[in-house]
Design a protein around this motif. Structure first.
Motif, PDB file in Angstrom:
ATOM      1  N   GLN B 132      35.858  -5.044 -23.782  1.00  7.88           N
ATOM      2  CA  GLN B 132      36.257  -3.639 -23.695  1.00  7.88           C
ATOM      3  C   GLN B 132      35.841  -2.995 -22.371  1.00  7.88           C
ATOM      4  OE1 GLN B 132      38.163  -1.904 -25.998  1.00  7.88           O
ATOM      5  NE2 GLN B 132      38.423  -3.935 -26.890  1.00  7.88           N
ATOM      6  N   GLY B 133      35.397  -3.831 -21.435  1.00  6.65           N
ATOM      7  CA  GLY B 133      35.159  -3.301 -20.115  1.00  6.65           C
ATOM      8  C   GLY B 133      33.731  -2.857 -19.834  1.00  6.65           C
ATOM      9  N   TYR B 134      32.803  -3.155 -20.724  1.00  5.88           N
ATOM     10  CA  TYR B 134      31.395  -2.885 -20.391  1.00  5.88           C
ATOM     11  C   TYR B 134      30.947  -3.895 -19.353  1.00  5.88           C
ATOM     12  CZ  TYR B 134      30.890   0.292 -24.344  1.00  5.88           C
ATOM     13  OH  TYR B 134      30.990   1.344 -25.188  1.00  5.88           O
ATOM     14  N   ASP B 135      29.978  -3.492 -18.547  1.00  2.00           N
ATOM     15  CA  ASP B 135      29.516  -4.364 -17.474  1.00  2.00           C
ATOM     16  C   ASP B 135      28.862  -5.620 -18.048  1.00  2.00           C
ATOM     17  OD1 ASP B 135      28.934  -4.998 -14.728  1.00  2.00           O
ATOM     18  OD2 ASP B 135      26.845  -4.707 -15.335  1.00  2.00           O
ATOM     19  N   PRO B 136      29.398  -6.796 -17.730  1.00  2.00           N
ATOM     20  CA  PRO B 136      28.888  -8.034 -18.340  1.00  2.00           C
ATOM     21  C   PRO B 136      27.388  -8.239 -18.132  1.00  2.00           C
ATOM     22  CG  PRO B 136      30.889  -8.470 -17.096  1.00  2.00           C
ATOM     23  CD  PRO B 136      30.512  -7.049 -16.811  1.00  2.00           C
ATOM     24  N   VAL B 137      26.884  -7.945 -16.933  1.00  2.00           N
ATOM     25  CA  VAL B 137      25.461  -8.191 -16.661  1.00  2.00           C
ATOM     26  C   VAL B 137      24.607  -7.330 -17.581  1.00  2.00           C
ATOM     27  CG1 VAL B 137      23.644  -8.137 -14.923  1.00  2.00           C
ATOM     28  CG2 VAL B 137      25.979  -8.791 -14.272  1.00  2.00           C
ATOM     29  N   HIS B 138      24.982  -6.072 -17.715  1.00  2.00           N
ATOM     30  CA  HIS B 138      24.215  -5.178 -18.585  1.00  2.00           C
ATOM     31  C   HIS B 138      24.314  -5.614 -20.040  1.00  2.00           C
ATOM     32  CE1 HIS B 138      22.990  -1.945 -15.805  1.00  2.00           C
ATOM     33  NE2 HIS B 138      24.002  -2.420 -15.077  1.00  2.00           N
ATOM     34  N   VAL B 139      25.487  -6.046 -20.439  1.00  2.00           N
ATOM     35  CA  VAL B 139      25.646  -6.496 -21.838  1.00  2.00           C
ATOM     36  C   VAL B 139      24.748  -7.695 -22.087  1.00  2.00           C
ATOM     37  CG1 VAL B 139      27.245  -7.540 -23.476  1.00  2.00           C
ATOM     38  CG2 VAL B 139      27.978  -5.584 -22.103  1.00  2.00           C
ATOM     39  N   ILE B 140      24.717  -8.602 -21.118  1.00  2.00           N
ATOM     40  CA  ILE B 140      23.915  -9.816 -21.319  1.00  2.00           C
ATOM     41  C   ILE B 140      22.432  -9.479 -21.376  1.00  2.00           C
ATOM     42  CG2 ILE B 140      23.194 -11.965 -20.200  1.00  2.00           C
ATOM     43  CD1 ILE B 140      26.166 -12.287 -19.365  1.00  2.00           C
ATOM     44  N   THR B 141      21.971  -8.590 -20.512  1.00  2.00           N
ATOM     45  CA  THR B 141      20.549  -8.238 -20.566  1.00  2.00           C
ATOM     46  C   THR B 141      20.228  -7.516 -21.870  1.00  2.00           C
ATOM     47  OG1 THR B 141      20.989  -6.228 -19.316  1.00  2.00           O
ATOM     48  CG2 THR B 141      20.195  -8.135 -18.074  1.00  2.00           C
ATOM     49  N   TRP B 142      21.155  -6.654 -22.323  1.00  2.00           N
ATOM     50  CA  TRP B 142      20.956  -5.985 -23.621  1.00  2.00           C
ATOM     51  C   TRP B 142      20.869  -7.020 -24.735  1.00  2.00           C
ATOM     52  CZ3 TRP B 142      24.178  -5.817 -28.012  1.00  2.00           C
ATOM     53  CH2 TRP B 142      23.814  -4.873 -28.986  1.00  2.00           C
ATOM     54  N   HIS B 143      21.777  -7.978 -24.652  1.00  2.00           N
ATOM     55  CA  HIS B 143      21.823  -9.043 -25.646  1.00  2.00           C
ATOM     56  C   HIS B 143      20.498  -9.811 -25.679  1.00  2.00           C
ATOM     57  CE1 HIS B 143      24.189 -11.846 -28.138  1.00  2.00           C
ATOM     58  NE2 HIS B 143      23.327 -12.718 -27.685  1.00  2.00           N
ATOM     59  N   LEU B 144      20.002 -10.140 -24.490  1.00  2.00           N
ATOM     60  CA  LEU B 144      18.721 -10.852 -24.417  1.00  2.00           C
ATOM     61  C   LEU B 144      17.602 -10.014 -25.009  1.00  2.00           C
ATOM     62  CD1 LEU B 144      18.882 -12.516 -20.881  1.00  2.00           C
ATOM     63  CD2 LEU B 144      18.997 -13.641 -23.108  1.00  2.00           C
ATOM     64  N   GLY B 145      17.657  -8.715 -24.723  1.00  2.00           N
ATOM     65  CA  GLY B 145      16.645  -7.811 -25.264  1.00  2.00           C
ATOM     66  C   GLY B 145      16.652  -7.830 -26.783  1.00  2.00           C
ATOM     67  N   MET B 146      17.852  -7.779 -27.349  1.00  2.00           N
ATOM     68  CA  MET B 146      17.973  -7.795 -28.806  1.00  2.00           C
ATOM     69  C   MET B 146      17.446  -9.108 -29.382  1.00  2.00           C
ATOM     70  SD  MET B 146      18.915  -5.096 -29.880  1.00  2.00           S
ATOM     71  CE  MET B 146      19.109  -3.685 -28.887  1.00  2.00           C
ATOM     72  N   LEU B 147      17.818 -10.186 -28.728  1.00  4.28           N
ATOM     73  CA  LEU B 147      17.346 -11.510 -29.138  1.00  4.28           C
ATOM     74  C   LEU B 147      15.827 -11.516 -29.179  1.00  4.28           C
ATOM     75  CD1 LEU B 147      18.912 -14.210 -29.597  1.00  4.28           C
ATOM     76  CD2 LEU B 147      18.047 -14.898 -27.364  1.00  4.28           C
TER      77      LEU B 147
END
Lengths: 237, 489
Positions: B132-147
């Motif tokens: 949906q156009g969110y910045d991939p790098v930010h999504v990945i870091t968020w994802h890592l944070g959640m993990l």
């Protein structure tokens, strides 16, 4: 008292126990010896209807153990820790067994009073659950519990193992007295040849599930057994 | 070296009596796992579009409520996740480095289903975000944070094993926060939401939970490494024995003997105590159904389901495992002068009394109208009359030994309530729902309720007959049961 007829137990084609005929009269102190895997515990388990014999039957008193449960009222046993209820204190355990055998607290207390020495002040009034006792102390509890409620048959698997020397000596005294004075039929298995010869009037040697020797205990028995087992030593064929 | 550990685990898993006798159960568990995976995946994909449709910023909204998700995860982990039992004692003497043993035990917790399942939410959700156009790098870091947050929970759970009060505290906090937010008194989510949102907006912030998770791993590692002695982490704590006078139970005759013992069993062992707590939790389970909070639950059939569950918590979690509760001394029971009838009647009385108490406590559901309580009430009657027997019957086939005296520390087998219990419960729920459906579609809901109640009363009437049948099964299963209980763990 106990009559074994054509008994055998086979696991996956391997026969671990095969006894054609064995009769244990009332009031006899009966010793069972044999190396590991000779079938001692299997025999006791079958006696207590904990395993199902492949062929034959065991008669305890009037009843065949795998058909009727009448034998349970006059038979007491201690095989291993699975006869201990871990979350009870020693007293609660004794009272529980007592109630199952129709004894009230006073009866049980009276019996326990006679074992003060045997307990060596480590069992009663300790505010400890049985699961927190050492193996030796658990065994003491289990053995004494078998004497509650005037049983006619007492079955003890390896009663001497894990006990300290003092207790072993006291236990020998108890077993001897049982058979001699009260007419209780006592069945004991052990690896300690000296202890068995001392307490049992009759000793049966098992090997690979079969009776290989049936001895009336005498002065010479210990020597005879020692000779037998040392000859056995080269088991590697 | 890891190869050896895995080899041992593999063997202990596939060679256990439980595995070999309960293949059907395993299949049920696998189906259950698939169900949850499906739900999570759907939620992951659906959350974005659903929230967007509702006119909310999806990521921000998810972040706002993430605190509940995280705390709930911790509570569920405590309740359901069994700490892995590595057979540590025999390993101590072998040439394994102690650090390796601890690594393996902790590593095993990390691979647990309760961690993995979150991936099925976060990965699809993240993929949708990027799509949906969110910045991939930010999504990945968020994802890592959640993990990292999930793994923080994992390691906290490792420590939590003996901390029931703490968990109850956490559960109350989440309920309290939810209530405060619901009634608009105080809303905590903007504050915590800012943190989770920060994980997305600030690239560096994901390092906080990651470092925290790594730190916790280190702490857990050091904690257990230091306690890897027989008289410390690997020993059971000896509690001072308490005795209690239960003589008032003597009025129940010979059954009282067992009843007294069963009460001691429940009071003095952690595993059985947990079942009591679970049955209290079950009391509140009905709230999900009767408040109309969840749309798919808001129909009369699901309410019957709720009625059975609300009143049957103890019945299912305790009764299910009769006679396994006595597994550690089953040979004793089998050689004593015990009649099966008295033995079983004691267990039956326990579950029936507990179901009765739950039915009375369930009166609170009157708040949601008489129909809600009618469902609870007939559920209670059905549980007492029918399911009381059914669980005892089913128990004869569950030959999983329960180790009451097991090590209660993190390396022990701790939680008594597991997924297995839930799944075997299913068939006991379907019959009353079917009965209700018959009534519902012929003469109306009241007839449906009456049918269930009638079935319950009939169950009582056939009690002696049912007992005879069950005793027969216990007798035929006797040798198999003894053999299975011999196998510890």
């Amino acid at each position: 008292m106990i009559h074994i007829h054509d008994l055998s137990k086979t696991y996956n084609g391997v026969t671990v126990l095969k006894i054609d005929e064995l009769h244990i009269p009332k009031g006899e102190s009966f010793g069972l010896v044999g190396n590991n895997g000779a079938g001692k515990t299997t025999l006791f388990s079958a006696l207590l209807d904990l395993i199902q014999p492949t062929t034959g039957y065991i008669q305890n008193g009037e009843a065949k153990v795998n058909e009727s449960e009448a034998w349970k009222s006059h038979t007491a046993s201690f095989i291993d820790e699975s006869f201990i209820i871990g979350y009870l204190t020693a007293e609660e355990y004794f009272y529980f067994i007592g109630e199952l055998r129709g004894q009230n607290k006073a009866d049980v207390d009276k019996l326990l009073a006679g074992f003060e020495d045997f307990f060596n002040d480590e069992i009663l009034g300790k505010r400890k659950y049985l699961r927190d006792l050492s193996k030796g102390n658990m065994k003491k509890v289990g053995i004494v519990a078998t004497l509650i409620g005037n049983p006619e048959v007492v079955i003890l698997d390896e009663p001497f193992a894990n006990l300290d020397p003092t207790t072993q000596i006291r236990l020998k005294g108890i077993i001897k007295k049982l058979a001699a004075e009260t007419g209780i039929t006592v069945l004991v298995s052990s690896h300690d040849l000296m202890h068995v010869t001392e307490v049992c009037e009759r000793i049966v040697v098992l090997e690979k599930g079969s009776v290989v020797n049936d001895i009336k205990t005498s002065e010479a028995t210990l020597k005879e057994l020692e000779a037998y087992f040392s000859k056995e030593k080269p088991l590697v064929e | 070296m890891i190869k050896h550990f895995i080899n041992l685990e593999w063997k202990s898993f596939f060679r256990s009596a439980a595995f070999q006798t309960n293949l059907v159960l395993k299949i049920f568990m696998a189906l259950g796992a698939l169900y949850f995976i499906g739900i999570f995946t759907l939620a992951g994909v659906g959350a974005y579009f659903g929230l967007e449709k509702a006119g909310l910023e999806p990521l921000e909204t998810v972040n706002r409520f993430m605190i509940y998700y995280v705390i709930l995860d911790l509570v569920i982990k405590y309740m359901l996740q069994k700490m892995p039992v590595v057979n540590i004692k025999p390993l101590l003497l072998l040439p394994f480095k102690k650090a390796k043993i601890v690594d393996f035990a902790l590593g095993k917790t990390m691979l647990s289903f309760f961690n993995i399942v979150h991936a099925f939410f976060f990965i699809p959700f993240s993929v949708v975000l990027i799509g949906q156009g969110y910045d991939p790098v930010h999504v990945i870091t968020w994802h890592l944070g959640m993990l990292a947050m999930i793994y923080i929970n994992n390691f906290i759970n490792v420590f939590l094993n003996d901390a029931m009060p703490l968990v109850i505290g956490l559960a109350s906090i989440i309920i309290g926060m939810g209530a405060l937010q619901y009634y608009g008194i105080f809303d905590v989510t903007p504050y915590t939401g800012a943190y989770f949102q920060g994980l997305f907006e600030q690239l560096w912030m994901f390092a906080i939970p990651v470092v925290l998770a790594l730190g916790l791993y280190k702490v857990a590692h050091a904690y257990f490494l230091k306690r890897l002695y027989l008289d410390q982490g690997l020993s059971a704590k000896a509690k001072v024995a308490t005795t209690e006078n239960l003589d008032w139970l003597d009025r129940f005759g010979k059954t009282a003997l067992f009843l007294k013992n069963d009460i001691k069993l429940i009071k003095r062992n952690k595993r059985s105590k947990t079942t009591v707590i679970m049955s209290v939790v079950f009391l509140f389970y009905g709230l999900l159904f009767f408040t109309g909070g969840i749309e798919s639950y808001d129909n009369p059939f699901m309410k019957i389901f709720a009625g059975i569950f609300v009143t049957g918590g103890f019945l299912f979690s305790f009764g299910q495992f009769v006679p396994s509760w006595d597994s550690s001394y089953y040979p004793l029971m089998m050689t004593q002068n015990i009649s099966y009838e008295e033995y079983l009647k004691s267990k039956w009385m326990l579950v029936v009394i507990a179901a009765g108490i739950s039915t009375i406590l369930g009166l609170g559901y009157l708040y949601f109208g008489w129909e809600a309580y009618a469902a609870v009430f007939v559920g209670g009657i059905y549980n007492m009359g029918v399911n009381g027997h059914v669980v005892l019957w089913g128990g004869a086939y569950i030959k999983t030994p329960i180790d009451l005296t097991s090590n209660k520390k993190a390396f022990g087998d701790s939680s008594s309530f597991n997924v297995k219990t839930l799944l075997i419960t299913m068939p006991k729920l379907l019959l009353p729902i079917a009965l209700y459906a018959i009534g519902h579609f012929t003469l109306g809901p009241v007839f449906g309720y009456a049918l269930i109640a009638l079935a319950g009363v009939a169950g009582f009437a056939f009690r002696d007959f049912m007992f005879k049948k069950i005793i027969g099964i216990y007798k035929t299963e006797k040798y198999k049961t003894i053999a299975a209980y011999k196998q510890k763990n």
